[in-house]
Design an enzyme around this catalytic site. Structure first.
Site, PDB file in Angstrom:
ATOM      1  N   GLU A  62      -1.335  -8.623   4.152  1.00 26.73           N
ATOM      2  CA  GLU A  62      -1.381  -9.193   5.671  1.00 26.73           C
ATOM      3  C   GLU A  62      -2.666  -9.357   6.099  1.00 26.73           C
ATOM      4  O   GLU A  62      -3.045  -9.701   7.485  1.00 26.73           O
ATOM      5  CB  GLU A  62      -0.464  -7.985   6.575  1.00 26.73           C
ATOM      6  CG  GLU A  62      -1.278  -6.841   6.778  1.00 26.73           C
ATOM      7  CD  GLU A  62      -1.308  -5.761   5.804  1.00 26.73           C
ATOM      8  OE1 GLU A  62      -1.026  -6.122   4.378  1.00 26.73           O
ATOM      9  OE2 GLU A  62      -1.904  -4.606   5.938  1.00 26.73           O
TER      10      GLU A  62
ATOM     11  N   HIS B  93      -3.271  -5.260   0.203  1.00 27.13           N
ATOM     12  CA  HIS B  93      -2.894  -5.707   1.994  1.00 27.13           C
ATOM     13  C   HIS B  93      -2.890  -7.290   1.972  1.00 27.13           C
ATOM     14  O   HIS B  93      -3.743  -7.668   2.525  1.00 27.13           O
ATOM     15  CB  HIS B  93      -3.807  -4.824   2.818  1.00 27.13           C
ATOM     16  CG  HIS B  93      -3.489  -3.522   3.206  1.00 27.13           C
ATOM     17  ND1 HIS B  93      -2.650  -2.991   4.086  1.00 27.13           N
ATOM     18  CD2 HIS B  93      -4.031  -2.300   2.445  1.00 27.13           C
ATOM     19  CE1 HIS B  93      -2.438  -1.681   3.854  1.00 27.13           C
ATOM     20  NE2 HIS B  93      -3.356  -1.343   2.980  1.00 27.13           N
TER      21      HIS B  93
ATOM     22  N   CYS C  43       1.060  -1.236   0.103  1.00 24.55           N
ATOM     23  CA  CYS C  43      -0.169  -0.005   0.058  1.00 24.55           C
ATOM     24  C   CYS C  43       0.731   1.260   0.094  1.00 24.55           C
ATOM     25  O   CYS C  43       1.623   1.471  -0.943  1.00 24.55           O
ATOM     26  CB  CYS C  43      -1.038   0.007   1.210  1.00 24.55           C
ATOM     27  SG  CYS C  43      -2.413   1.159   0.932  1.00 24.55           S
TER      28      CYS C  43
END
Ligand code: MN
Length: 240
Positions: free
Chosen positions: A215, A213, A110
């Site tokens: 994660e 993202h 990001c």
């Protein structure tokens, strides 16, 4: 020894507390799940201790966060520029340049993709909704929600191979994007509106970034699991 993955914390200033360094827990959990040792690093201003942090890690994770100051890529602020974090910009841009120059694995997520591009001399789109005609919605909550698909345009690249062919559904939590691509980098993945969703520096052992993202998508999103695992493996190779 497991590879050490460093990530710089953001600045948090609240009225009733002294300034603090903070970072979303998801990054540490995802790196640990991928086989790495997450190390949270302060955004230090002085070169020598920052260099000490860089020397202590095997891979650099550039996480999401505030908008970069437009001065870092030679622009003046757009009216819809969001919050900025100058100490974070300063520390991350130096760390990213060291990682690029010294071939230490680096993964941008990001803001981290934007940071990596700026560190190498590229530019940004300051506000997608007002600057990209017919743009998709790129800021969708909750953080793990699938917002749009991305498509690999450089299938032979490392990132292209990791993400795989076809449409890859991803989350999206950004209002800025990569603009002018940095010298030495290539655009690897895009959304259907042309917004850059993945970049890579060919010739570097592992300098990749994505606009989504991963994660927040692990466990369960195979491409995100592969991306984090491959980053940790690259850091392990560097460490050994
Ligand atoms: Mn997006």
């Amino acid at each position: 020894m497991l590879p050490r993955i460093g990530m710089v914390c953001s600045t948090l200033v609240a009225e009733d507390r002294p300034p603090r360094f903070v970072i979303n827990q998801a990054y540490s959990r995802a790196i640990a799940a991928a086989g790495g040792v997450p190390l949270l690093m302060p955004a230090l201003a002085d070169d020598q201790p920052l260099r000490g942090l860089f020397d202590a890690i095997d891979g650099l994770l550039l996480p999401g966060g505030a908008d970069l100051q437009p001065s870092t890529y030679g622009e003046s602020p757009h009216p819809l520029l969001g919050a900025v974090d100058p100490p974070l910009d300063d520390a991350e841009l130096r760390l990213a340049r060291w990682a690029l120059e010294e071939e230490k694995p680096v993964l941008g997520i990001c803001r981290g993709q934007q940071c990596l591009n700026v560190a190498a001399g590229g530019g940004l789109i300051q506000d997608i909704a007002s600057q990209v005609p017919s743009a998709l919605v790129h800021r969708v909550e909750p953080r793990s929600a699938i917002a749009h698909s991305v498509r690999v345009v450089e299938p032979e690249s490392r990132l292209g191979e990791i993400l795989g062919p076809g449409e890859l559904p991803v989350n999206s939590l950004h209002h800025q994007a990569v603009g002018a691509i940095a010298p030495g980098f290539e655009v690897v993945a895009v959304a259907s509106d042309g917004v850059v969703e993945g970049i890579e520096r060919p010739g570097h052992p592992f300098a990749l970034a994505v606009q989504f993202h991963p994660e927040e998508l692990v466990p369960g999103h195979a491409a995100s699991e592969r991306l984090l695992r491959r980053f940790v493996l690259a850091a392990a190779a560097r460490a050994s």
